[in-house]
Design a protein around this motif. Structure first.
Motif, short mmCIF file in Angstrom:
data_model
loop_
_atom_site.label_atom_id
_atom_site.label_comp_id
_atom_site.label_asym_id
_atom_site.label_seq_id
_atom_site.Cartn_x
_atom_site.Cartn_y
_atom_site.Cartn_z
N ASP A 169 -28.88 27.22 -0.87
CA ASP A 169 -27.86 27.81 -1.74
C ASP A 169 -26.45 27.45 -1.30
N LYS A 170 -26.35 26.71 -0.18
CA LYS A 170 -25.04 26.31 0.33
C LYS A 170 -24.80 24.80 0.29
N LEU A 199 -20.67 21.74 -1.01
CA LEU A 199 -20.86 22.79 -0.02
C LEU A 199 -20.31 24.11 -0.56
N ASN A 200 -21.04 25.17 -0.29
CA ASN A 200 -20.61 26.52 -0.66
C ASN A 200 -20.82 27.42 0.56
N PRO A 201 -19.96 27.25 1.59
CA PRO A 201 -20.21 27.92 2.87
C PRO A 201 -20.15 29.43 2.81
N VAL A 202 -19.25 29.98 1.98
CA VAL A 202 -19.14 31.43 1.82
C VAL A 202 -18.92 31.74 0.35
N VAL A 203 -19.15 32.98 -0.02
CA VAL A 203 -18.96 33.40 -1.41
C VAL A 203 -17.49 33.23 -1.79
N PHE A 209 -17.29 16.67 -1.99
CA PHE A 209 -16.82 15.38 -1.49
C PHE A 209 -17.47 14.29 -2.33
N HIS A 210 -16.64 13.41 -2.92
CA HIS A 210 -17.14 12.39 -3.83
C HIS A 210 -16.79 11.00 -3.32
N LEU A 211 -17.71 10.06 -3.57
CA LEU A 211 -17.47 8.65 -3.30
C LEU A 211 -18.04 7.85 -4.46
N LEU A 212 -17.21 6.92 -4.99
CA LEU A 212 -17.66 6.00 -6.03
C LEU A 212 -17.13 4.63 -5.67
N ARG A 226 -12.25 24.77 -4.44
CA ARG A 226 -11.75 25.99 -5.10
C ARG A 226 -12.05 27.19 -4.20
N TYR A 227 -11.05 28.04 -4.06
CA TYR A 227 -11.21 29.24 -3.24
C TYR A 227 -10.68 30.45 -3.99
#
Length: 344
Positions: A169-170, A199-203, A209-212, A226-227
């Motif tokens: 879930d993270k 990553l969703n370390p905390v609620v 992180f993106h790479l293309l 987003r926080y």
């Protein structure tokens, strides 16, 4: 990379369900309609046709103009599904990409199939809205109606095949092979590799992180985060670096998004952005070392499915690349607009 394609296809078909295994589910229909009025404060000339601020969409001056009608049809069964996302109007076509040869206003935003052989694992193939960046084409999913320099200069869509795996879930990872930016058919084949680590370390806090990267598209490194400080206040961040593409300038940029919920009916947001074209020597010299700073103040007035979006924007450039009301070059520009977006 060449061996990866047949491996993905073989793995996909090895676990396909037999015909009739899944029961039919109803089609889901959603979409939006948007219109806007924009006034370029540099001008005072009602005959101005092009925007003084050359980011995507909302380009008409002193005119009630249409954005697009967006129609999304989708269906999900137990393991398989599809999304067909069609748009009609300038926001979806000539203010976007992939104009039809006959000049009509028809544009495919998304057209893809999905297959989930097991819980947490999903294969997707087709033409998809890009995973790069914070903003998207549809005004429903953007707080601000005008768009950032990062959005305008980045990819809009990626055609290809990708696999997404929910590890916990993270943590979620995605990897895929794609065509070059914004094309249905690519003469070079699936030449681009793209990946995402979510990553969703905390609620209340998430970061992607993106790479293309590809021989023609160059390399894009992109971070979106987003926080939620409280249930009423959140901050978004988008940082992107683009290098060594053949068709677009190199650039780097950072955008910050502050959003505050004042009530059920009213939200306020501020977008600030620093953006710079860098080290470009591929025939796009007009962008050489140009830098911008932009600030946008936007309101969202929520009236059920209808959202009114008043907005004021002020842009600065390192060189005098905007115009004043007499047509002379200046280093700043400003605009106000009022948009209406109906979502269904």
């Amino acid at each position: 990379m060449k061996n990866l394609i047949p491996m993905l296809i073989m793995g996909l078909f090895a676990t396909l369900p037999m015909k009739g295994q899944d029961t039919m589910a109803p089609l889901k229909i959603s979409g939006s309609v948007d219109v806007y009025y924009k006034y370029d404060l540099r001008s005072g000339s009602d005959g101005l046709e092009e925007s003084n601020i050359n980011t995507s969409f909302a380009g008409d001056h002193n005119s009630v103009s249409i954005g697009m009608a967006n129609l999304i049809v989708s269906q999900t069964l137990e393991k398989v599904g599809f999304v067909a996302d069609l748009s009609f109007g300038p926001r979806g076509q000539d203010r976007s990409i992939l104009n039809a040869k006959d000049g009509n206003s028809f544009h495919i935003q998304n057209l893809y199939l999905t297959y989930s052989p097991s819980k947490g694992l999903t294969f997707t193939a087709g033409f998809m809205g890009t995973f790069i960046g914070y903003e998207v084409i549809s005004p429903v999913d953007n707080f601000h109606y005008s768009t950032s320099y990062l959005f305008t200069n980045g990819p809009f869509q990626n055609a290809g095949i990708k696999a997404s795996l929910v590890i916990s879930d993270k943590i979620t990872i995605m990897a895929g092979l794609f065509n070059d930016w914004n094309v249905y058919h690519d003469a070079n084949g699936l030449a681009d590799f793209g990946t995402r680590l979510s990553l969703n370390p905390v609620v209340g806090f998430d970061v992607d992180f993106h790479l293309l990267t590809g021989p023609t598209s160059g390399t894009t490194v992109d971070v979106v985060s987003r926080y939620a400080w409280t249930s009423m206040w959140s901050t978004g961040v988008n940082f992107t670096v683009q290098r060594k593409a053949e068709m677009v300038p190199d650039y780097a940029g950072l955008a910050l998004y502050q959003e505050v919920i004042l009530s059920d009916a009213l939200e306020l947001g501020v977008r600030t952005e620093w953006f710079k074209y860098t080290n470009q020597n591929n025939g796009t010299g007009s962008f050489m070392n140009s830098g911008y700073f932009a600030a946008t103040l936007t309101g969202n007035i929520n009236l059920g499915p209808l959202t009114l979006i008043p907005e004021w924007r002020y842009d600065f450039s390192e060189r005098p690349e905007f115009s004043d009301r007499h047509g002379d070059p200046v280093s700043s520009a400003s605009q106000i607009l009022l948009a209406a977006v109906y979502a269904f």
